[in-house]
Structure formats: C-alpha cells, structure tokens
Scaffold this active site. Structure first.
Site, mmCIF file in Angstrom:
data_model
loop_
_atom_site.group_PDB
_atom_site.id
_atom_site.type_symbol
_atom_site.label_atom_id
_atom_site.label_comp_id
_atom_site.label_asym_id
_atom_site.label_seq_id
_atom_site.Cartn_x
_atom_site.Cartn_y
_atom_site.Cartn_z
ATOM 1 N N LYS A 256 0.890 -1.151 0.000
ATOM 2 C CA LYS A 256 0.000 0.000 0.000
ATOM 3 C C LYS A 256 0.931 1.204 0.000
ATOM 4 C CE LYS A 256 -3.441 -2.057 3.040
ATOM 5 N NZ LYS A 256 -4.123 -1.793 4.315
ATOM 6 N N HIS B 231 1.331 6.940 2.708
ATOM 7 C CA HIS B 231 0.529 8.156 2.543
ATOM 8 C C HIS B 231 0.652 9.069 3.753
ATOM 9 C CE1 HIS B 231 -2.460 6.514 5.257
ATOM 10 N NE2 HIS B 231 -2.419 5.397 4.574
ATOM 11 N N HIS C 60 0.707 7.918 7.355
ATOM 12 C CA HIS C 60 1.936 7.393 7.946
ATOM 13 C C HIS C 60 2.961 8.480 8.210
ATOM 14 C CE1 HIS C 60 0.403 3.587 6.084
ATOM 15 N NE2 HIS C 60 0.544 3.282 7.362
HETATM 16 N N1 ARG Z 1 0.907 -0.974 10.010
HETATM 17 C C1 ARG Z 1 -0.027 -0.380 10.913
HETATM 18 C C2 ARG Z 1 -0.892 0.624 10.186
HETATM 19 O O1 ARG Z 1 -0.531 1.129 9.137
HETATM 20 C C3 ARG Z 1 0.647 0.295 12.086
HETATM 21 C C4 ARG Z 1 1.484 -0.602 12.964
HETATM 22 C C5 ARG Z 1 1.771 0.029 14.286
HETATM 23 N N2 ARG Z 1 2.580 -0.780 15.153
HETATM 24 C C6 ARG Z 1 2.185 -1.847 15.839
HETATM 25 N N3 ARG Z 1 3.048 -2.509 16.568
HETATM 26 N N4 ARG Z 1 0.915 -2.254 15.806
HETATM 27 O O2 ARG Z 1 -1.956 0.964 10.651
#
Ligand code: ARG
Length: 568
Positions: A127, A130, A133
C-alpha cells in the site's frame, strides 16, 4: 544549574516554616508581563494552610524577605508575591551556560542509558506510504530524538505491515488483473491499483474474499508460490519507502515487520492456553475482556490464521526479551487505541508486570482540504508527491527571494520537507491536522521556514562578526538592559524545562511551539537593536545573545527532526 524558581522558593521557605521548599516550588509561576516581576507566588492556596488572607500573606512575606544578590525586590500585589530578579546576573548565567553546553544545552541524563523501543512509521507493504503514515514517522522520529537527548538509548523499529489477509487480496488481484511488467514499471502505484480493484470487484463478487483468504492461508503455511510473490511485493515497497525516509532523514535500527513474528506465535498461543486465557467462540479463539469493558481480543480466526493483535502480542514479548526495554512506545493513529488497550490487557493477564511499560502514543487524522485519506477507496495522496511539491514550491520561493544562494536544491529539500514536518508537529498530536500549502510554507508565519530563516539570520550575523572581532566569551551583561534582550534571554532559559515537558508528555509540539516563540523573541530583539555596532563591548554583549539563540534554535530544530540551516 541556574534555577530561578528554586532560588525564590528557598528564599520563601526560610520565612515560612509550615511549607517545604518543594511545595512552594510547585506553586511558583512566571508572570505574564514584566511589571508583575519575573517569578510570582500566588498566595491563594496558602491561605487555608496559613489561615490568613492571600493579601495578608503576600504583604507579610514581602516585608520579611530581604533582597539578595539575585533577588532585587519583592512586592505584594493583590494576593501575589512578585519577585524581581537581578536581570544582568540572570542573563550572564543563562548565556554562559548555553556557551558551555553548546549542542547539549537542554539535554539531561535522566535516561541513564535505559532502553526505549519506539515503534513508528510502520507503513503497509503494497500500500502506498501516505500522509497518514507521515504523522507516525515524524512524531516517532522526534520522540526518538527527544529520548536520546534525555539520556536514553533508543531502538527504532519499523514494524512494517507485511503480513495479513490483504496479501491474499493482493495476490488474488495480481493473478486476475496484474502483470509482472506493470508491477516492475509502476511499482507501488500498480500494487495499489490492484488492491483498490480487488475491493471494487469483491463488492460484486464476494467469492473473491474466499480466494483471498485461501491465499493468505497458503502464505501462512509457507507455500512457495505465495511466499515468492509476497517477498517480491515487499521488496518493491521497501525500496520506495526508503526513498521517502531518505528525503526526511529518518532511519530505523530494525525493519522487523509483522511477518518477522510469524514463527514466534505458536508458543504464545500455547502459553495463552496454559494460562487459561483462551476460549473458543464461533470457531475462533479469543481472550474474553468483558470484565474490563472491552470487546474480546481475537487471537486465532476459525481458519487458524493469526490477527493483528496476535502478532503484536508476540512482538512485544520478543522485544522485551531481546531489548529488556524500560518502555515500548507505539506511535499510531488514535483509531487504533482500542486495539492497543485490548492486547496490553492480554499481556497483563498473562502475568507480565511490564504490561505497564507498553505505551500507545495516539495522534489525530490528517486531511487535505477537509477530506480524510484512505487506501481502500484509492483516495490517497502519496507522501512522495507531497514532498516533491514542497521542495518545488520552496525552490520557487528561494528563486524569488535569494536567487544567488549556493546549494539551492539542497536547501530547498531541507526547507521544503522540513516545512511539512514542522507543520505536522506544530499542533498537539491528538488534534486533527489539515494541510494547506500557504500556511506550511509561509516565511513569516508560525512555520518551519520561519524558524529556519531566523536561525540562518543568526548564523549570518555571527559570520559577519567573525570578520571583525576576535572573540572570547566574556561579555558585560549590564549592557543588556532592554526588555527585548531580557525577554529573549528568559525564553532561552526555558528550553531545558520544555525538553523535560516534551519528554514527560511525549509531545513534540512543545518543542515546535517553543521554537516559534524563541524565533519571535529573537527577531524582536534583532529589529530593535543593531548588533554589529562600533562600541566593542556592546557588540560583544549582543553577539553573545545571538550566539546563545543560534545554539538553542539549532538544538530545538534537531529535536523535531530538522537540520538547522546556516544559509537560506
Ligand atoms: N501498520 C499499521 C498501520 O498502518 C501500524 C502498525 C503500528 N505498530 C504496531 N506494533 N501495531 O496501521
């Protein structure tokens, strides 16, 4: 270390036996304007303890406190006890300290090298990266700098979203509508097109969802074809993320994404079972959290596949073992708050007392022209596009303001990208932010370019002065008697307090806002008082203030992840 509140608190405590110095210290305030002194004690709360009116307390204290080297005058005004300090002495001490500590000014060693794991950025493979993030990246990166500045040892982890049912969807979509060539040519954009198409088609044809699930199940079993495709998507994505990180000067100690924990999950499931925490519900395995007013935490789906929470639990246990962290900090959108509360609870129920050291740092939504940005609908703005736009616009501004500048491209990159970062960190993190180019890039507004410009201005004065003066750091602070000079110094003095607050509240915006205040105070001083004057002593004194301001601006900029620029 100079601490004016402490000096004042000590003075008062010598007069009032009922109060200890800490109690007084906590109650001291910085008055909003100079007529009210430099430090004040509101006597309202004391009124009950001392059984007198606030006014009476202030009056009595005012007459019993004798002026000292540091305290010049004490006045009682409507329930407040106002202290006027010896300003030249104050200025001398503050500037001296900054000169001695240089790039350490504002830092501390309270961290005692303890380990802090910071989990930030964490974009999802396949993905696009964006603006959603962006916040995690810049807040996490800044928190990391703040922790390090305060003496902690930080381990930055990019917990990539590189596992989960979305890969089943992607593989399904790729098989149906994709081609090797298109993915190689267009990279993430093509992967995103496939992902969006999957969701559109699945609305009409729900059986696609089953196919996606079965591909993910194959991934989890380590099926060769599924794994190879997944690895390929992952490599392409990381390469593109790294371009953005390079632009932003952000880095990580580890890229251990969700998939890294895949083979570490089984023992956790066993442990949960043994501790009697797992129950079956409609074929799935869950931890019941009803007692704690939360929906159950889903651990295994009925097809045996793991979930986001399952992987987070395994990852936390692994990190605790690996790094013996003092705190493990997760920087994500506020929409994930429940997720973190749930699995933090599961860790606690497993009997790990370090559950309390897991901290979720949530933040608000980013919008562009008022619209929320999401991947599923394809309505996303790529971070890379935002950054190149910022750089382009900054270059245009430089071309019109200062066409002769050396390294224009490099300056534009730092200014432009820095402007986006700065604006993101300007509001309290929990607030939603909205992007507006005019606001972000305004050189006179409360922006990154404004602070950078001020820093460069200070650098330029110092450069010019070096051509004419030989310099030792002694200066006569009695020559700095104006309100602008004192105000600038007072703000400089507050920096260490701000870094402490930013750390304890996990709030970079405290530094960002401080930088704007400091830049404004510096500019007021700069506009009112010529610095490179003929009078050597006066020049030296004012120049010392300029140097102290430059050091402090630079230290603050670095804490929010910006490189201080010498020329703009
Ligand atoms: N990849 C996830 C997202 O884009 C965030 C991950 C955050 N870290 C974790 N340990 N859950 O929403």
């Amino acid at each position: 270390m100079l601490d004016i509140k402490r000096i004042v608190a000590k003075n008062i405590s010598e007069q009032v036996s009922q109060l200890d110095i800490e109690q007084i210290y906590e109650n001291l305030e910085y008055p909003p304007n100079a007529e009210m002194g430099d430090v004040a004690l509101p006597c309202f709360k004391l009124s009950r303890i001392l059984r007198k009116s606030p006014n009476q307390i202030a009056q009595e204290l005012a007459s019993s406190i004798t002026p000292s080297q540091f305290i010049e005058k004490v006045e009682a005004v409507s329930g407040y006890l106002n202290f006027f300090i010896n300003r030249p002495l104050f200025i001398e001490k503050v500037v001296d300290r900054i000169m001695v500590e240089q790039d350490k000014y504002g830092s501390s060693d309270i961290g005692k090298s303890r380990n802090i794991v910071i989990d930030y950025s964490a974009p999802n493979i396949a993905k696009p990266f964006h603006v959603g993030h962006l916040r995690s990246t810049v807040i996490g990166n800044s928190l990391r700098k703040i922790f390090e500045f305060m003496g902690y040892n930080c381990i930055g982890i990019n917990y990539l979203g590189d596992w989960g049912t979305q890969f089943g969807k992607l593989i399904t979509a790729y098989n149906l509508w994709g081609s090797k060539q298109a993915v190689e040519e267009k990279g993430i954009k093509e992967l995103m097109r496939l992902y969006v198409k999957f969701h559109q088609e699945a609305e009409k044809n729900p059986s696609l969802e089953d196919e996606a699930r079965s591909w993910f199940a194959r991934m989890e079993r380590g099926d060769k074809q599924a794994t190879e495709l997944w690895q390929w998507f992952k490599d392409i994505s990381i390469k593109e993320f790294e371009k953005v990180y390079d632009l932003m000067d952000v880095d990580f100690d580890y890229y251990t994404g969700e998939s890294f924990y895949n083979d570490k999950i089984e023992p956790i499931i066993e442990e949960l079972k043994q501790k009697g925490l797992l129950i079956e519900s409609q074929g799935a395995l869950i931890v019941d959290l009803e007692q704690y007013d939360m929906p159950p935490c889903l651990i295994l789906k009925k097809d045996g596949s793991t979930l986001y929470a399952t992987r987070d639990i395994a990852a936390a246990i692994h990190r605790k073992r690996e790094y013996g962290f003092d705190k493990c900090i997760y920087v994500t959108g506020a929409s994930q708050s429940l997720h973190f509360q749930q699995w933090f609870k599961v860790i606690e129920l497993m009997g790990y007392e370090w559950a309390n050291d897991l901290i979720h740092v949530p933040f608000g939504i980013v919008s562009l022209g008022g619209e929320k940005l999401a991947t599923r609908t394809g309505k996303v703005v790529l971070l890379e596009d935002i950054m190149s736009e910022a750089i382009k616009k900054t270059l245009e501004i430089i071309e019109s303001k200062n066409p002769g500048l050396e390294n224009k491209e490099d300056v534009a990159r730092h200014m432009g990208v820095g402007a986006v970062i700065f604006s993101d960190l300007y509001s309290n993190r929990i607030k939603d932010v909205s992007f507006s180019w005019d606001e972000i890039l305004n050189f006179d507004g409360e922006t990154g370019p404004y602070v950078q410009y001020t820093h460069a201005r200070a650098c330029s004065v110092i450069r010019k002065s070096e051509e004419t003066t030989v310099d030792d750091n002694n200066f006569n602070s009695r020559l700095l008697q104006t309100k602008e000079e004192y105000q600038l110094c007072k703000t400089l003095y507050e920096f260490p307090e701000k870094t402490r607050m930013a750390l304890s509240q996990l709030e970079p915006s405290i530094i960002t806002r401080y930088l704007v205040d400091l830049a404004q105070d510096f500019n007021r001083f700069y506009h009112e008082h010529p610095i490179l004057v003929d009078d050597k002593e006066l020049r030296k004194a004012r120049l010392s203030l300029v140097k102290a301001a430059k050091i402090t601006l630079a230290n603050g900029l670095r804490l929010i992840g910006l490189k201080p620029l010498e020329k703009v």
